[in-house]
Design a protein around this motif. Structure first.
Motif, short mmCIF file in Angstrom:
data_model
loop_
_atom_site.label_atom_id
_atom_site.label_comp_id
_atom_site.label_asym_id
_atom_site.label_seq_id
_atom_site.Cartn_x
_atom_site.Cartn_y
_atom_site.Cartn_z
N GLU A 1 0.83 -1.22 0.00
CA GLU A 1 0.00 0.00 0.00
C GLU A 1 0.86 1.26 0.00
O GLU A 1 0.51 2.27 -0.63
N ASP B 1 1.98 1.59 -3.51
CA ASP B 1 0.87 2.16 -4.30
C ASP B 1 0.88 3.68 -4.19
O ASP B 1 0.85 4.40 -5.20
N GLU B 2 0.91 4.16 -2.95
CA GLU B 2 0.82 5.61 -2.71
C GLU B 2 2.02 6.34 -3.31
O GLU B 2 1.87 7.36 -3.98
N LYS C 1 -5.05 2.91 -3.92
CA LYS C 1 -4.75 2.01 -2.79
C LYS C 1 -5.23 0.59 -3.12
O LYS C 1 -6.35 0.41 -3.59
#
Length: 310
Positions: free
Chosen positions: A131, A134-135, A141
């Motif tokens: 995650e 991802d960010e 997310k």
């Protein structure tokens, strides 16, 4: 030069402290492909139990067997020739893989219970790390997790390799583990906190991954390199054999499902209406693993192309 050590608890903070930690992780993924996490949320007490059961398991169930292994016998034969010939195609490693559905060691008290608990914690940590990726990559997310699970559900592969590198009588003639990149996604390594040997290749130099008590080493595999369209790199690494001590290493792999299609995230290929180069192809992870099984210790770029051709 040492690989980055990052306080993972600070991603739960706010403002500048969180931004700084996110940037450290981005740097770890972009410039190193390896970094160590402290304050990662896995209880110290559990990690101490993991060390205990894995060391006991090796002594009880594997140590004697290793002395009669192909690696031990071949090394002894080569050393006897005294011509400096090296053992090129075998690693000085004792290894088993733990999956949810395979047979686990049964003679070591507490092994199964402890390692089941550990694997559950590590899987949660892997998903948190993804995650953060991802960010940092500007993806929605859960993007990487969804890509690896081939959509919704829980089809991703999660395996744990329990390795020991026993004392080696001729460490100059054999590798603990030959240089390679990891085939999969995110790798979480709980390495020996006293005995070193793991090295990564950075800027043409082999650098030690320093042992630190109860940290988790994260490294990015080939599929993260593809998915990030090359922004994050999978890094070459190896393990040196050591003459006098047994090194314990517990690596967990969060990999795509074999049915998952892996490709650069579209958001990382299109930039402001101008297409940037899509450096990496699209392929089935199962096809990639077939190629990797044959080419693990060879350059990685031809593997991507070979998987695409299948």
């Amino acid at each position: 030069m040492a690989i980055p050590v990052i306080d993972f608890s600070k991603i739960n903070g706010t403002g500048e402290e969180r931004a700084k930690t996110m940037a450290q992780i981005a740097n770890g993924c972009e410039e190193w492909g390896f970094f160590q996490l402290m304050n990662h949320g896995i209880p110290e007490e559990l990690l101490e139990r993991v060390k205990k059961v894995c060391s006991e398991y090796f002594k009880l169930e594997r140590e004697e067997t290793f002395k009669n292994s192909t690696a031990a016998k071949t090394l002894s034969y080569l050393a006897g020739k005294k011509n400096g010939e090296k053992l090129e195609n075998v690693d000085w490693e004792d290894v088993i893989t733990l999956l949810d559905n395979n047979e686990w060691p049964s003679k070591t008290p507490g092994f199964k219970e402890t390692m089941t608990e550990y694997r559950a914690e590590l899987k949660k940590l892997a998903e948190k790390v993804m995650e953060v990726m991802d960010e940092n990559l500007g993806l929605p997310k859960g993007y990487i997790k969804k890509a690896f699970n081939d959509g919704e559900g829980d089809g991703a592969f999660f395996g744990t390799k329990v390795s020991h590198y026993p004392p080696c009588p001729h460490p100059e003639l054999v590798n603990g583990l030959r240089a390679h990149t990891d085939a999969g996604g995110v790798i979480l390594l709980f390495q020996d906190d006293e005995v070193g040997g793991l090295q990564i290749l950075k800027d043409g130099q082999w650098i030690d991954v320093q042992p630190m008590k109860n940290t988790i080493v994260i490294n990015t595999g080939d599929q993260i390199e593809v998915l990030s369209n090359g922004r994050y790199k999978s890094t070459w690494h190896r393990v040196l054999a050591t003459p006098d001590r047994n090194r314990r290493s517990i690596a967990s792999f969060y990999n795509p499902s074999l049915k998952a299609t892996v490709a650069p995230a579209p958001a990382l290929v299109v930039k402001d209406d101008e297409k940037i180069n899509q450096t990496y192809p699209k392929f089935l992870f199962g096809d990639y693993m077939s190629v990797y099984a044959e080419q693990k210790f060879l350059p990685k770029e031809p593997r991507f192309q070979a998987a695409t051709a299948m």
